[in-house]
Every structure is written in structure tokens, then in C-alpha cells.
Design an enzyme around this catalytic site. Structure first.
Site, PDB file in Angstrom:
ATOM      1  CB  ILE A  74      10.021  -3.079   6.293  1.00  0.00           C
ATOM      2  CG1 ILE A  74       9.144  -4.250   5.846  1.00  0.00           C
ATOM      3  CG2 ILE A  74       9.576  -2.576   7.647  1.00  0.00           C
ATOM      4  CD1 ILE A  74       9.227  -5.480   6.781  1.00  0.00           C
ATOM      5  CB  SER A  75       6.720  -1.615   1.722  1.00  0.00           C
ATOM      6  OG  SER A  75       7.800  -1.222   0.921  1.00  0.00           O
ATOM      7  CD  GLN A  76       0.324   1.150   4.281  1.00  0.00           C
ATOM      8  OE1 GLN A  76       0.763   1.966   3.480  1.00  0.00           O
ATOM      9  NE2 GLN A  76      -0.930   1.121   4.650  1.00  0.00           N
TER      10      GLN A  76
END
Ligand code: SAH
Length: 225
Positions: A74-76
Site C-alpha cells: 500500500i503506497s505511502q
């Protein structure tokens, strides 16, 4: 609200402040120091802790990516905010997302535009995020399993396209499926990647802008996955 909900809301608020600060630090690169109030509101609204796996719950509101299984992340939060902001979304836009993953970025987009089309190559991830988004009542999302490099020709053109896995070059089909006046944000490269903003002008000319170095999982193709 339960004590757990209150903790999560406070943690989310701290995450939003951190993301806003990071945006200020980025002015020399990005050229804008504030996120749109609509993007901030979406970050405040979407419960990121429900999109990270339970074993990473304590990190849900840190400004970090997290593993979501199947070698994906899951992206930053800052990168989600930055990419979303750079798309300059309008409430009546139709958006394509390539790489649904956890569904968090999908949920953010769903808050900001009329309709979101999202494609995920990894079937179990597509099933999991599809279920979660439905449970949470995000109803303006159409999801499919497949190779997003090819885009979604049947419902093109799109006012905006966001790619959350890195292809070696900007996918031609995605440029073709961008509406005049539309924007595409995509991390491009291999070991070293740049976040690139592609604008298709009203006269169909294409303008590219490098934003910042980034680190995304690779975009894989159907035949090699
Ligand atoms: N936006 C997601 C990012 C997940 S990581 C999130 O924040 O949770 C990138 C995702 O892109 C992975 O789930 C990976 O399976 C997917 N992906 C990789 N190649 C793809 C392709 N060709 N088409 C669609 N999805 C792809």
C-alpha cells in the site's frame, strides 16, 4: 465512537498534518506547497487502517508504505496525496486507476470524482479490495482483474489516469485513452524511477514533467505475471 475509533481518528489527523508538512518540504520539486482542500478532506475521511493488513495496524497512520501480501505494498500516504493532487481532479471527472492493490488510493479517488475505474492484475488482491470497498459503501467504483498496461478501452477516454506500479516506459495505450485536457500520473523506470506527469493538451499535444524520484513495485504484464 469507541476508544479504538477515537485513537484511529487522532492518528489519522496526525498523518494528515505530516503529509501537509512533507508537501511544504517538496516545494522546490513540485512547485506547489499546499494540497487541495478536497484532497485533504479525502485523507481525513478514508480509514486507512482498514486497508492495511491487521499485522501492520500500528503503522496504518505512519507516512510509510506497508506490505499487503503477494509482494505488493500500500503506497505511502504522502505519495498518494501528491499523485492525487497533481491530477487536479474535478467532481465530475471519470478516472482510471492501474494497480488497485489494497484499494486505499481507489477509495481516495472515489471521494473526489464521479466515477473510478480500477484494474488489478493480482486476482486475490482484486477480490480482497473489491470486497472491502463494497463493504465500506464506495459505490462509484468499477473494478476488474487484468493487465492495466492496456488501460480500459471500452470506457475511455478518461479525464485522469493514475498508475501505482512502475512500467519501464509510459504505456502508450494509457496516453491514447486520456481525454484532451486530461492528466496521467505514472512512476516510470526500473531500479531508479521518476514520477511523471503527462498532460494531454486540448490540441492533443503531450507535455511531460518529471516530478520526483520514487520507489514503486514494478508493473508486471499479464504474460509474465
Ligand atoms: N494503489 C495501491 C498500490 C498497490 S502496489 C495501494 O496503495 O494499495 C501496485 C499494484 O499494482 C499491485 O497490487 C500489483 O499487483 C498491481 N499491478 C502490477 N502490475 C499491474 C498491471 N499490469 N495491471 C494492473 N495492476 C498491476
Amino acid at each position: 465512537m469507541t476508544a479504538m475509533d477515537e485513537n484511529m481518528t487522532a492518528a489519522r489527523e496526525a498523518m494528515v498534518r505530516e503529509v501537509e508538512q512533507r508537501m511544504v518540504d517538496m516545494v522546490p520539486w513540485v512547485g506547489r506547497s499546499v494540497l487541495s482542500p478536497r484532497v485533504i478532506a479525502a485523507l481525513r475521511d478514508v480509514p486507512r487502517h482498514l486497508f492495511v493488513p491487521p499485522e501492520h495496524l500500528s503503522e496504518a497512520y505512519l507516512n510509510r508504505p506497508a506490505a499487503i501480501g503477494y509482494q505488493q505494498t500500500i503506497s505511502q500516504p504522502f505519495i498518494v496525496a501528491l499523485m492525487t493532487d497533481l491530477l487536479d481532479l474535478d467532481p465530475d471527472d471519470k478516472v482510471l486507476e492501474v494497480g488497485t492493490g489494497s484499494g486505499y488510493q481507489t477509495a481516495i479517488l472515489s471521494r473526489l470524482v464521479a466515477q473510478v475505474f480500477t484494474i488489478e492484475l493480482c486476482a486475490p488482491l482484486a477480490a480482497r479490495s473489491g470486497r472491502l470497498l463494497q463493504q465500506l459503501g464506495f459505490s462509484n467504483i468499477v473494478a476488474r482483474t487484468g493487465d492495466g498496461y492496456l488501460g480500459w478501452p471500452e470506457d475511455a477516454p478518461f479525464d485522469a489516469i493514475i498508475v501505482t506500479a512502475a512500467p519501464p516506459e509510459i504505456p502508450e495505450p494509457l496516453i491514447a485513452q486520456l481525454a484532451p485536457g486530461g492528466r496521467l500520473i505514472v512512476p516510470v523506470g526500473g531500479i531508479s524511477q521518476q514520477l511523471i506527469l503527462v498532460e494531454k493538451k486540448r490540441d492533443q499535444s503531450i507535455v511531460l514533467r518529471e516530478i520526483i524520484p520514487v520507489c514503486f513495485v514494478p508493473l508486471t504484464r499479464q504474460d509474465t505475471a
